[in-house]
Design an enzyme around this catalytic site. Structure first.
Site, PDB file in Angstrom:
ATOM      1  N   ARG A 153      84.840  95.439  36.803  1.00 18.35           N
ATOM      2  CA  ARG A 153      85.896  95.931  37.683  1.00 18.35           C
ATOM      3  C   ARG A 153      86.520  97.139  36.988  1.00 18.35           C
ATOM      4  O   ARG A 153      86.739  97.130  35.766  1.00 18.35           O
ATOM      5  CB  ARG A 153      86.979  94.874  37.930  1.00 18.35           C
ATOM      6  CG  ARG A 153      86.604  93.785  38.934  1.00 18.35           C
ATOM      7  CD  ARG A 153      86.470  94.302  40.369  1.00 18.35           C
ATOM      8  NE  ARG A 153      86.084  93.261  41.298  1.00 18.35           N
ATOM      9  CZ  ARG A 153      84.834  92.946  41.653  1.00 18.35           C
ATOM     10  NH1 ARG A 153      83.818  93.623  41.129  1.00 18.35           N
ATOM     11  NH2 ARG A 153      84.591  91.994  42.530  1.00 18.35           N
ATOM     12  N   ASP A 169      79.892 101.644  37.029  1.00 14.44           N
ATOM     13  CA  ASP A 169      79.520 101.277  38.395  1.00 14.44           C
ATOM     14  C   ASP A 169      80.774 100.963  39.207  1.00 14.44           C
ATOM     15  O   ASP A 169      80.698 100.763  40.411  1.00 14.44           O
ATOM     16  CB  ASP A 169      78.592 100.053  38.368  1.00 14.44           C
ATOM     17  CG  ASP A 169      78.087  99.693  39.759  1.00 14.44           C
ATOM     18  OD1 ASP A 169      77.527 100.584  40.430  1.00 14.44           O
ATOM     19  OD2 ASP A 169      78.257  98.530  40.185  1.00 14.44           O
ATOM     20  N   GLU A 186      88.527 103.161  43.041  1.00 14.50           N
ATOM     21  CA  GLU A 186      87.346 103.260  43.917  1.00 14.50           C
ATOM     22  C   GLU A 186      87.643 102.958  45.385  1.00 14.50           C
ATOM     23  O   GLU A 186      86.897 103.370  46.270  1.00 14.50           O
ATOM     24  CB  GLU A 186      86.220 102.335  43.420  1.00 14.50           C
ATOM     25  CG  GLU A 186      86.473 100.852  43.602  1.00 14.50           C
ATOM     26  CD  GLU A 186      85.282 100.006  43.097  1.00 14.50           C
ATOM     27  OE1 GLU A 186      84.861 100.190  41.938  1.00 14.50           O
ATOM     28  OE2 GLU A 186      84.799  99.166  43.867  1.00 14.50           O
ATOM     29  N   HIS A 225      79.458 101.342  42.771  1.00 12.32           N
ATOM     30  CA  HIS A 225      79.544  99.879  42.941  1.00 12.32           C
ATOM     31  C   HIS A 225      78.265  99.339  43.592  1.00 12.32           C
ATOM     32  O   HIS A 225      78.324  98.652  44.626  1.00 12.32           O
ATOM     33  CB  HIS A 225      80.784  99.494  43.752  1.00 12.32           C
ATOM     34  CG  HIS A 225      81.295  98.118  43.414  1.00 12.32           C
ATOM     35  ND1 HIS A 225      82.620  97.824  43.267  1.00 12.32           N
ATOM     36  CD2 HIS A 225      80.637  96.947  43.196  1.00 12.32           C
ATOM     37  CE1 HIS A 225      82.757  96.535  42.983  1.00 12.32           C
ATOM     38  NE2 HIS A 225      81.566  95.993  42.926  1.00 12.32           N
TER      39      HIS A 225
HETATM   40  P1  NAD Z   1      81.755  84.415  35.479  1.00 16.61           P
HETATM   41  O1  NAD Z   1      82.962  83.760  36.032  1.00 16.61           O
HETATM   42  O2  NAD Z   1      80.458  83.681  35.462  1.00 16.61           O
HETATM   43  O3  NAD Z   1      82.043  84.933  33.984  1.00 16.61           O
HETATM   44  C1  NAD Z   1      83.261  85.481  33.582  1.00 16.61           C
HETATM   45  C2  NAD Z   1      83.471  85.115  32.124  1.00 16.61           C
HETATM   46  O4  NAD Z   1      84.685  85.731  31.682  1.00 16.61           O
HETATM   47  C3  NAD Z   1      83.629  83.599  31.886  1.00 16.61           C
HETATM   48  O5  NAD Z   1      82.699  83.170  30.903  1.00 16.61           O
HETATM   49  C4  NAD Z   1      85.069  83.440  31.423  1.00 16.61           C
HETATM   50  O6  NAD Z   1      85.222  82.405  30.434  1.00 16.61           O
HETATM   51  C5  NAD Z   1      85.352  84.811  30.840  1.00 16.61           C
HETATM   52  N1  NAD Z   1      86.771  85.125  30.821  1.00 16.61           N
HETATM   53  C6  NAD Z   1      87.637  85.099  31.876  1.00 16.61           C
HETATM   54  N2  NAD Z   1      88.851  85.494  31.481  1.00 16.61           N
HETATM   55  C7  NAD Z   1      88.760  85.802  30.160  1.00 16.61           C
HETATM   56  C8  NAD Z   1      89.681  86.266  29.204  1.00 16.61           C
HETATM   57  N3  NAD Z   1      90.944  86.518  29.546  1.00 16.61           N
HETATM   58  N4  NAD Z   1      89.241  86.470  27.945  1.00 16.61           N
HETATM   59  C9  NAD Z   1      87.964  86.198  27.600  1.00 16.61           C
HETATM   60  N5  NAD Z   1      87.044  85.746  28.467  1.00 16.61           N
HETATM   61  C10 NAD Z   1      87.435  85.549  29.744  1.00 16.61           C
HETATM   62  O7  NAD Z   1      81.598  85.787  36.304  1.00 16.61           O
HETATM   63  P2  NAD Z   1      80.275  86.653  36.505  1.00 16.61           P
HETATM   64  O8  NAD Z   1      79.551  86.175  37.713  1.00 16.61           O
HETATM   65  O9  NAD Z   1      79.554  86.779  35.214  1.00 16.61           O
HETATM   66  O10 NAD Z   1      80.925  88.058  36.917  1.00 16.61           O
HETATM   67  C11 NAD Z   1      81.690  88.817  36.005  1.00 16.61           C
HETATM   68  C12 NAD Z   1      82.366  89.944  36.759  1.00 16.61           C
HETATM   69  O11 NAD Z   1      81.376  90.857  37.254  1.00 16.61           O
HETATM   70  C13 NAD Z   1      83.108  89.516  38.045  1.00 16.61           C
HETATM   71  O12 NAD Z   1      84.414  89.059  37.743  1.00 16.61           O
HETATM   72  C14 NAD Z   1      83.144  90.787  38.847  1.00 16.61           C
HETATM   73  O13 NAD Z   1      84.338  91.491  38.542  1.00 16.61           O
HETATM   74  C15 NAD Z   1      81.955  91.584  38.335  1.00 16.61           C
HETATM   75  N6  NAD Z   1      80.917  91.809  39.354  1.00 16.61           N
HETATM   76  C16 NAD Z   1      80.542  93.089  39.622  1.00 16.61           C
HETATM   77  C17 NAD Z   1      79.556  93.335  40.563  1.00 16.61           C
HETATM   78  C18 NAD Z   1      79.076  94.734  40.878  1.00 16.61           C
HETATM   79  O14 NAD Z   1      78.349  94.932  41.860  1.00 16.61           O
HETATM   80  N7  NAD Z   1      79.435  95.740  40.090  1.00 16.61           N
HETATM   81  C19 NAD Z   1      78.973  92.267  41.253  1.00 16.61           C
HETATM   82  C20 NAD Z   1      79.367  90.963  40.932  1.00 16.61           C
HETATM   83  C21 NAD Z   1      80.349  90.729  39.989  1.00 16.61           C
END
Ligand code: NAD
Length: 349
Positions: free
Chosen positions: A252, A276, A281, A313
């Site tokens: 994000r 990305d 955005e 994105h």
């Molecule tokens: P997920 O929930 O599987 O993983 C997130 C990880 O972050 C978890 O392991 C959690 O423990 C950790 N976390 C959360 N808060 C934290 C903190 N304060 N300190 C340390 N660790 C922390 O999520 P995911 O499916 O791996 O997705 C991650 C991110 O990718 C999403 O939140 C989203 O913003 C982004 N995303 C982007 C796209 C894109 O097209 N660019 C698509 C999907 C997701």
């Protein structure tokens, strides 16, 4: 009507209760998949503009709205939607930082999301940005198109043996770890939850965010955007990074303070930046602005660096991910239609 026919008819009505869904911000790339997954079950109203206070009225007469990352489901918009009869929001994405959950709960609007559709899609795009930046693929291609076959200025580095810092080792970060392990990278991880399989199978090491910044040649962000992760990359953390570090953000935009990153790129402290996602955005990405004058000076500055690679994105954009998004979205809508519990429902904390 015989008993069997009556039971079958009742089951059909119960199972296939039709709802009218306004699909905001519909893109050409997803419309066909959504129609296929719906299979004519619910009435779909495809709306091209994204949801804003001005476009909320377009879902008048619908029971549910289907939203994406750039739709604005703030308190004002939710109140308007509720007045129009909207009782369900089907997010066709994983993140929901654009929805006021508290307001939705107070209004009795249920929300469901697609928690995972393809972590591989995003992970592979993050690695594509790394390779594109490292091997200067855009510059190289543009040169060749100009019949310039010279190699000066195109030197990259071996990924093998470099230290990659992965911030966030959930579904996407873990997939990135597996790919980079295959490249022969040393893996440093940061997450509040430790995925022990990554340590055991790939020799990865969990550390603090400070130490990850300090030691990594490549830093890739996979944390969700939360109050405590906002601007986790800022002038202070950038100052502790290795000079010339590669930074990649596919999570994000607001995980990084963009002005601080621009300053880091100008000084050379950041050697490469792959993005990305962008904190501003909304209203820019996903749309064709090619006939307009660019008003955003920060992205204009980023576009002027030859060591910055920007995509709009699109990390999620694979056929596998789109298909999974569409299928789960209509599973969620089916739960609402049948007043059934939904495992993908988001509850306000
Ligand atoms: P997920 O929930 O599987 O993983 C997130 C990880 O972050 C978890 O392991 C959690 O423990 C950790 N976390 C959360 N808060 C934290 C903190 N304060 N300190 C340390 N660790 C922390 O999520 P995911 O499916 O791996 O997705 C991650 C991110 O990718 C999403 O939140 C989203 O913003 C982004 N995303 C982007 C796209 C894109 O097209 N660019 C698509 C999907 C997701």
């Amino acid at each position: 009507m015989g008993t069997f026919a009556l039971v079958a008819f009742t089951y059909f009505i119960a199972k296939y209760h039709n709802v009218k869904v306004a699909v905001y911000g519909t893109h050409k790339f997803e419309k066909g998949m959504l129609e296929k997954a719906n299979a004519g079950e619910h009435t779909l109203e495809f709306i091209e503009p994204r949801l804003t206070p001005a476009t909320a009225v377009l879902s008048e007469g619908c029971d549910a709205v289907c939203l994406f990352v750039s739709d604005q489901a703030n308190a004002q918009v939710l109140t308007q939607l509720h007045k129009q009869g909207i009782r369900f929001i089907a997010m066709r994405c994983a993140g929901y930082n654009n929805v006021d959950l508290g307001r939705a709960a107070a209004l009795g609007i249920r929300i469901a999301r697609v928690p995972a559709y393809s972590p591989y899609a995003v992970a592979e795009h993050a690695v594509a940005l790394m390779l594109g930046l490292n091997r200067k693929l855009v510059r190289a291609h543009n040169r060749v198109m100009d019949l310039n076959f010279a190699l000066d200025g195109l030197t990259g580095f071996d990924m093998n043996g470099k230290t990659a810092g992965i911030a966030g080792t959930g579904k996407i970060g873990a997939a990135v770890a597996r790919i980079l392990h295959g490249f022969g990278c040393r893996l440093l991880l940061y997450d509040k939850y430790h995925e022990e399989q990554l340590v055991k199978n790939y020799g990865a090491e969990y550390t603090s965010f400070e130490s990850l910044c300090n030691q990594s040649d490549i830093i890739t962000l996979h944390l969700p955007l939360l109050p405590d992760t906002k601007y986790i990359v800022n002038s202070a953390s950038i100052a502790t990074m290795k000079p010339g570090v590669m930074l990649v953000n596919t999570s994000r935009g607001a995980l990084v303070n963009t002005s601080d990153v621009v300053a880091g790129l100008k000084s050379g402290q950041i050697g490469y930046f792959g993005m990305d996602v962008y904190e501003e955005e909304e209203g820019l990405f996903f749309e064709d602005h090619s006939d307009e004058i660019l008003q955003d000076d920060t992205i204009a500055r980023l576009m002027a660096f030859n060591n910055v690679l920007i995509t709009s994105h699109q990390a999620f954009l694979t056929d596998t991910a789109l298909n999974n998004i569409a299928t789960t979205t209509f599973f969620n809508i089916g739960c609402f239609a049948n007043n059934a519990p939904c495992e993908n429902e988001i509850m306000a904390k």
